[in-house]
Write a protein that holds these residues in place. Sequence first.
Motif, PDB file in Angstrom:
ATOM      1  N   ILE A  52       0.754  -1.053   0.042  1.00 45.91           N
ATOM      2  CA  ILE A  52      -0.321   0.119  -0.116  1.00 45.91           C
ATOM      3  C   ILE A  52       1.661   1.341   0.143  1.00 45.91           C
ATOM      4  N   SER A  53       0.729   2.063  -1.262  1.00 46.73           N
ATOM      5  CA  SER A  53       1.362   3.314  -1.275  1.00 46.73           C
ATOM      6  C   SER A  53       0.587   4.194  -0.062  1.00 46.73           C
ATOM      7  N   LEU A  54       1.429   5.392   1.035  1.00 49.12           N
ATOM      8  CA  LEU A  54       1.060   5.712   2.092  1.00 49.12           C
ATOM      9  C   LEU A  54       0.446   7.495   1.441  1.00 49.12           C
ATOM     10  N   ALA A  55       1.767   7.682   0.390  1.00 44.41           N
ATOM     11  CA  ALA A  55       1.775   9.140  -0.764  1.00 44.41           C
ATOM     12  C   ALA A  55       0.575   9.156  -1.204  1.00 44.41           C
ATOM     13  N   THR A  56      -0.142   9.436  -0.293  1.00 44.88           N
ATOM     14  CA  THR A  56      -1.757  10.262  -0.822  1.00 44.88           C
ATOM     15  C   THR A  56      -2.534  11.034   0.233  1.00 44.88           C
ATOM     16  N   GLU A  57      -3.348  11.905   0.336  1.00 44.32           N
ATOM     17  CA  GLU A  57      -3.629  12.062   1.210  1.00 44.32           C
ATOM     18  C   GLU A  57      -4.598  11.463   2.397  1.00 44.32           C
ATOM     19  N   LYS A  58      -4.305  11.704   3.962  1.00 48.87           N
ATOM     20  CA  LYS A  58      -4.754  11.308   4.877  1.00 48.87           C
ATOM     21  C   LYS A  58      -6.389  10.528   5.122  1.00 48.87           C
ATOM     22  N   SER A  59      -7.246  11.218   4.374  1.00 48.32           N
ATOM     23  CA  SER A  59      -8.337  10.583   4.558  1.00 48.32           C
ATOM     24  C   SER A  59      -9.046   9.600   2.627  1.00 48.32           C
ATOM     25  N   LEU A  60      -7.962  10.110   2.206  1.00 43.42           N
ATOM     26  CA  LEU A  60      -7.862   8.633   1.160  1.00 43.42           C
ATOM     27  C   LEU A  60      -7.614   7.416   1.836  1.00 43.42           C
ATOM     28  N   LEU A  61      -6.236   7.571   1.922  1.00 42.50           N
ATOM     29  CA  LEU A  61      -6.013   5.969   2.638  1.00 42.50           C
ATOM     30  C   LEU A  61      -7.214   6.118   3.707  1.00 42.50           C
ATOM     31  N   LEU A  62      -7.768   6.520   4.919  1.00 41.41           N
ATOM     32  CA  LEU A  62      -7.936   5.607   5.168  1.00 41.41           C
ATOM     33  C   LEU A  62      -9.331   5.463   4.884  1.00 41.41           C
ATOM     34  N   GLU A  63     -10.664   5.510   3.492  1.00 41.72           N
ATOM     35  CA  GLU A  63     -11.300   5.719   2.706  1.00 41.72           C
ATOM     36  C   GLU A  63     -10.940   4.266   2.421  1.00 41.72           C
ATOM     37  N   GLY A  64      -9.506   4.316   1.769  1.00 40.96           N
ATOM     38  CA  GLY A  64      -9.254   2.873   0.833  1.00 40.96           C
ATOM     39  C   GLY A  64      -8.982   1.396   2.846  1.00 40.96           C
ATOM     40  N   VAL A  65      -8.434   2.543   3.509  1.00 35.44           N
ATOM     41  CA  VAL A  65      -7.895   0.820   4.298  1.00 35.44           C
ATOM     42  C   VAL A  65     -10.000   0.585   5.079  1.00 35.44           C
ATOM     43  N   HIS A  66     -10.675   1.871   5.165  1.00 32.38           N
ATOM     44  CA  HIS A  66     -11.612   0.768   5.208  1.00 32.38           C
ATOM     45  C   HIS A  66     -12.693   0.369   4.105  1.00 32.38           C
ATOM     46  N   ARG A  67     -12.502   0.258   3.067  1.00 36.12           N
ATOM     47  CA  ARG A  67     -13.294  -0.015   1.902  1.00 36.12           C
ATOM     48  C   ARG A  67     -12.238  -1.753   2.115  1.00 36.12           C
ATOM     49  N   MET A  68     -10.588  -1.793   2.252  1.00 43.12           N
ATOM     50  CA  MET A  68      -9.874  -3.125   2.084  1.00 43.12           C
ATOM     51  C   MET A  68     -11.078  -4.332   4.110  1.00 43.12           C
ATOM     52  N   CYS A  69     -10.586  -3.759   4.525  1.00 39.42           N
ATOM     53  CA  CYS A  69     -11.287  -4.415   5.600  1.00 39.42           C
ATOM     54  C   CYS A  69     -13.040  -4.525   5.406  1.00 39.42           C
ATOM     55  N   ALA A  70     -13.896  -4.187   4.654  1.00 40.99           N
ATOM     56  CA  ALA A  70     -15.122  -4.874   4.732  1.00 40.99           C
ATOM     57  C   ALA A  70     -15.183  -5.611   3.293  1.00 40.99           C
ATOM     58  N   PHE A  71     -13.585  -5.262   2.512  1.00 39.35           N
ATOM     59  CA  PHE A  71     -13.892  -6.476   1.546  1.00 39.35           C
ATOM     60  C   PHE A  71     -13.198  -7.811   2.392  1.00 39.35           C
ATOM     61  N   VAL A  72     -12.105  -7.648   3.831  1.00 36.31           N
ATOM     62  CA  VAL A  72     -11.804  -8.621   4.179  1.00 36.31           C
ATOM     63  C   VAL A  72     -12.390  -9.105   4.937  1.00 36.31           C
ATOM     64  N   GLU A  73     -13.914  -8.420   5.284  1.00 34.75           N
ATOM     65  CA  GLU A  73     -14.557  -9.070   6.339  1.00 34.75           C
ATOM     66  C   GLU A  73     -15.324 -10.121   5.755  1.00 34.75           C
ATOM     67  N   GLU A  74     -15.979  -9.203   4.594  1.00 27.63           N
ATOM     68  CA  GLU A  74     -16.990 -10.787   3.676  1.00 27.63           C
ATOM     69  C   GLU A  74     -16.189 -11.531   3.420  1.00 27.63           C
ATOM     70  N   LEU A  75     -14.984 -11.397   2.763  1.00 21.40           N
ATOM     71  CA  LEU A  75     -13.830 -12.779   2.760  1.00 21.40           C
ATOM     72  C   LEU A  75     -14.570 -13.592   3.679  1.00 21.40           C
ATOM     73  N   ALA A  76     -14.602 -13.179   4.823  1.00 27.18           N
ATOM     74  CA  ALA A  76     -14.000 -14.501   6.033  1.00 27.18           C
ATOM     75  C   ALA A  76     -15.892 -14.710   6.330  1.00 27.18           C
ATOM     76  N   GLY A  77     -16.861 -13.926   6.372  1.00 25.78           N
ATOM     77  CA  GLY A  77     -18.446 -14.302   6.377  1.00 25.78           C
ATOM     78  C   GLY A  77     -17.983 -15.186   4.664  1.00 25.78           C
ATOM     79  N   LEU A  78     -17.467 -15.428   3.646  1.00 24.03           N
ATOM     80  CA  LEU A  78     -18.393 -16.768   2.552  1.00 24.03           C
ATOM     81  C   LEU A  78     -17.439 -17.802   3.362  1.00 24.03           C
ATOM     82  N   LYS A  79     -16.221 -17.227   3.340  1.00 25.02           N
ATOM     83  CA  LYS A  79     -15.692 -18.763   4.400  1.00 25.02           C
ATOM     84  C   LYS A  79     -16.376 -19.300   5.289  1.00 25.02           C
ATOM     85  N   ALA A  80     -17.089 -18.486   6.041  1.00 26.98           N
ATOM     86  CA  ALA A  80     -17.647 -19.255   7.501  1.00 26.98           C
ATOM     87  C   ALA A  80     -18.994 -19.916   6.945  1.00 26.98           C
ATOM     88  N   GLY A  81     -19.765 -19.278   6.157  1.00 29.49           N
ATOM     89  CA  GLY A  81     -20.891 -19.321   5.904  1.00 29.49           C
ATOM     90  C   GLY A  81     -20.883 -20.425   4.649  1.00 29.49           C
TER      91      GLY A  81
END
Length: 81
Positions: A52-81
């Motif tokens: 992950i590149s950190l060379a951008t605005e903090k707000s964009l990094l936070l949005e990207g991290v939130h989206r990535m976390c949601a993606f990982v949570e979705e994958l975890a739900g798919l594996k559990a279900g």
Amino acid sequence: VYTPQGAFYIMVDVSDSGLDSRQFALRLLDERRVAVAPGTAFGDFGDDFVRISLATEKSLLLEGVHRMCAFVEELAGLKAG
């Protein structure tokens, strides 16, 4: 130990996702519109990591991290279900 003098990247372990770094990066881009680099682009050691590149605005990094976390949570739900 080598300490870089100015790197603006982090490597994130995605091994628990059940995907290799390339699959993770491609699906994250397709499904969540977040671009990361597969770790394998930087050597064989990187199969479990994305870069992950950190060379951008903090707000964009936070949005990207939130989206990535949601993606990982979705994958975890798919594996559990």
